[in-house]
Design a protein around this motif. Structure first.
Motif, PDB file in Angstrom:
ATOM      1  N   ARG A 198       4.169   0.098  25.950  1.00  0.00           N
ATOM      2  CA  ARG A 198       3.296  -0.055  26.940  1.00  0.00           C
ATOM      3  C   ARG A 198       2.942   0.508  28.097  1.00  0.00           C
ATOM      4  O   ARG A 198       4.067   1.358  28.603  1.00  0.00           O
ATOM      5  N   ALA A 199       1.883   0.928  28.737  1.00  0.00           N
ATOM      6  CA  ALA A 199       2.084   1.363  29.990  1.00  0.00           C
ATOM      7  C   ALA A 199       0.769   0.891  30.584  1.00  0.00           C
ATOM      8  O   ALA A 199       0.059   0.045  30.645  1.00  0.00           O
ATOM      9  N   VAL A 200       1.000   0.760  32.465  1.00  0.00           N
ATOM     10  CA  VAL A 200      -0.005   0.240  33.236  1.00  0.00           C
ATOM     11  C   VAL A 200      -0.642   1.867  33.283  1.00  0.00           C
ATOM     12  O   VAL A 200      -0.198   2.685  33.945  1.00  0.00           O
ATOM     13  N   ASN A 201      -2.282   2.083  32.495  1.00  0.00           N
ATOM     14  CA  ASN A 201      -3.343   3.203  32.863  1.00  0.00           C
ATOM     15  C   ASN A 201      -3.089   3.434  34.496  1.00  0.00           C
ATOM     16  O   ASN A 201      -3.885   1.970  34.950  1.00  0.00           O
ATOM     17  N   PHE A 202      -3.321   4.757  34.790  1.00  0.00           N
ATOM     18  CA  PHE A 202      -4.050   5.032  36.433  1.00  0.00           C
ATOM     19  C   PHE A 202      -5.368   5.923  35.770  1.00  0.00           C
ATOM     20  O   PHE A 202      -5.197   6.757  35.150  1.00  0.00           O
ATOM     21  N   PHE A 203      -6.510   5.292  36.260  1.00  0.00           N
ATOM     22  CA  PHE A 203      -8.015   5.948  35.633  1.00  0.00           C
ATOM     23  C   PHE A 203      -8.919   6.403  36.962  1.00  0.00           C
ATOM     24  O   PHE A 203      -8.529   5.842  38.164  1.00  0.00           O
ATOM     25  N   SER A 204      -9.318   7.534  37.125  1.00  0.00           N
ATOM     26  CA  SER A 204      -9.922   8.171  37.559  1.00  0.00           C
ATOM     27  C   SER A 204     -11.801   7.356  37.652  1.00  0.00           C
ATOM     28  O   SER A 204     -11.918   7.101  37.801  1.00  0.00           O
ATOM     29  N   PRO A 205     -11.820   6.866  39.542  1.00  0.00           N
ATOM     30  CA  PRO A 205     -12.490   6.342  40.110  1.00  0.00           C
ATOM     31  C   PRO A 205     -14.222   7.474  39.466  1.00  0.00           C
ATOM     32  O   PRO A 205     -15.058   6.742  39.394  1.00  0.00           O
ATOM     33  N   THR A 256      -2.245  -2.543  27.639  1.00  0.00           N
ATOM     34  CA  THR A 256      -3.333  -3.403  28.327  1.00  0.00           C
ATOM     35  C   THR A 256      -4.417  -3.592  29.915  1.00  0.00           C
ATOM     36  O   THR A 256      -5.351  -4.278  30.076  1.00  0.00           O
ATOM     37  N   VAL A 257      -3.757  -2.828  30.549  1.00  0.00           N
ATOM     38  CA  VAL A 257      -4.099  -2.963  31.975  1.00  0.00           C
ATOM     39  C   VAL A 257      -4.135  -1.780  32.895  1.00  0.00           C
ATOM     40  O   VAL A 257      -3.028  -0.890  32.328  1.00  0.00           O
ATOM     41  N   SER A 258      -5.560  -0.954  33.141  1.00  0.00           N
ATOM     42  CA  SER A 258      -5.835   0.068  33.922  1.00  0.00           C
ATOM     43  C   SER A 258      -5.949   0.263  34.761  1.00  0.00           C
ATOM     44  O   SER A 258      -6.514  -0.711  35.252  1.00  0.00           O
ATOM     45  N   VAL A 259      -5.623   0.796  36.081  1.00  0.00           N
ATOM     46  CA  VAL A 259      -6.561   0.131  37.715  1.00  0.00           C
ATOM     47  C   VAL A 259      -6.239   1.134  38.518  1.00  0.00           C
ATOM     48  O   VAL A 259      -6.451   2.846  37.208  1.00  0.00           O
ATOM     49  N   ASN A 260      -7.198   1.438  39.471  1.00  0.00           N
ATOM     50  CA  ASN A 260      -7.301   3.117  40.052  1.00  0.00           C
ATOM     51  C   ASN A 260      -6.517   3.012  41.486  1.00  0.00           C
ATOM     52  O   ASN A 260      -7.343   3.408  42.291  1.00  0.00           O
ATOM     53  N   ASN A 261      -5.698   1.881  42.106  1.00  0.00           N
ATOM     54  CA  ASN A 261      -5.827   1.766  43.747  1.00  0.00           C
ATOM     55  C   ASN A 261      -3.634   1.805  42.402  1.00  0.00           C
ATOM     56  O   ASN A 261      -3.343   1.464  42.139  1.00  0.00           O
ATOM     57  N   ALA A 262      -3.449   2.762  43.996  1.00  0.00           N
ATOM     58  CA  ALA A 262      -1.647   2.865  43.875  1.00  0.00           C
ATOM     59  C   ALA A 262      -0.888   1.877  44.132  1.00  0.00           C
ATOM     60  O   ALA A 262      -0.104   1.403  43.663  1.00  0.00           O
ATOM     61  N   ASP A 263      -1.002   1.570  44.833  1.00  0.00           N
ATOM     62  CA  ASP A 263      -0.564  -0.468  45.036  1.00  0.00           C
ATOM     63  C   ASP A 263      -0.460  -1.712  44.098  1.00  0.00           C
ATOM     64  O   ASP A 263       0.523  -2.030  43.695  1.00  0.00           O
ATOM     65  N   VAL A 264      -2.242  -1.781  43.457  1.00  0.00           N
ATOM     66  CA  VAL A 264      -1.850  -2.493  42.770  1.00  0.00           C
ATOM     67  C   VAL A 264      -1.206  -2.246  40.952  1.00  0.00           C
ATOM     68  O   VAL A 264      -0.992  -3.242  40.595  1.00  0.00           O
TER      69      VAL A 264
END
Length: 236
Positions: A118-125, A149-157
């Motif tokens: 599994r990955a924490v994915n980073f998405f393009s705003p 199950t989680v994707s974010v667009n903030n580096a700290d998160v």
């Protein structure tokens, strides 16, 4: 964050190349600016007290010409070849996971095992699309999409979600150096590290002769060299 939320006034008079002045509009990649630039920015203001800095911080793309930005600090491949670019550094990339995640899912020993992870994915705003993971396999860079199950667009998160055990992340080493040292995160797939990401300082052609742009870009090259990163100053 596209707006200019940080306004640092050094002064307002104009001057020569030796003592340039006026307003300098800058847009910085958020985590890069916070880690390398802002902690030593007072040195620039002391050296060039007649320059007023207007700084935007964010990870999204901006139109330098349309938004009247003098220069931008970015990471990754350049998409706009019409800009002048200096490349002061390259950043080693690492893939990480938390000890709790690895205890539950095991440590991947090769990229062929990624399908069961599994990955924490980073998405393009801008597009909402996930950025792929990249791995270097026998000298060739390949992209992989890993479910999560989680994707974010903030580096700290992004880092915090990895520490919480949600999955693998991939980012520059400087962003996780401390938690790697303490064991809060562990590097995985080190044998397949992706190629380093290039740091670029971009500015429009018509700005390249501006004394305040030139001294700021030269100063950025100096601080990245002081950070002992792999530096160059090629132009594209």
């Amino acid at each position: 964050m596209r707006g200019y939320g940080l306004d640092l006034r050094c002064a307002q008079s104009r001057g020569s190349y030796a003592n340039p002045g006026g307003k300098l509009r800058i847009d910085m990649h958020g985590t890069l600016g916070r880690h390398f630039v802002l902690p030593v920015l007072d040195q620039f203001c002391t050296r060039y007290p007649n320059i007023e800095l207007q700084i935007g911080m964010g990870d999204g793309l901006v139109d330098l010409v349309a938004e009247s930005i003098d220069c931008a600090l970015r990471v990754g491949e350049l998409r706009d070849s019409s800009m002048v670019a200096r490349r002061p550094a390259s950043l080693e990339q690492v893939t990480c996971a938390s000890p709790a995640y690895l205890e539950q899912h095991g440590e991947p020993r090769g990229v062929d095992e990624l399908a069961r992870h599994r990955a924490v994915n980073f998405f393009s705003p801008q597009t909402g699309k996930h950025y792929p993971f990249e791995f270097n396999i026998a000298g060739e860079s390949r992209e992989f999409h890993i479910d999560g199950t989680v994707s974010v667009n903030n580096a700290d998160v992004y880092k915090l979600c990895c520490q919480s055990g949600f999955g693998l992340i991939q980012l520059p080493r400087y962003g996780v150096a401390q938690v790697l040292a303490t064991g809060e995160l562990r590097e995985v797939l080190a044998a397949y590290r992706p190629n380093p990401s290039i740091v670029s300082v971009l500015y429009p052609h018509h700005r390249q002769l501006s004394p305040r742009v030139r001294v700021f870009v030269d100063w950025l090259v100096t601080i990245f060299a002081a950070a002992r990163l792999d530096a160059s100053s090629s132009q594209v």
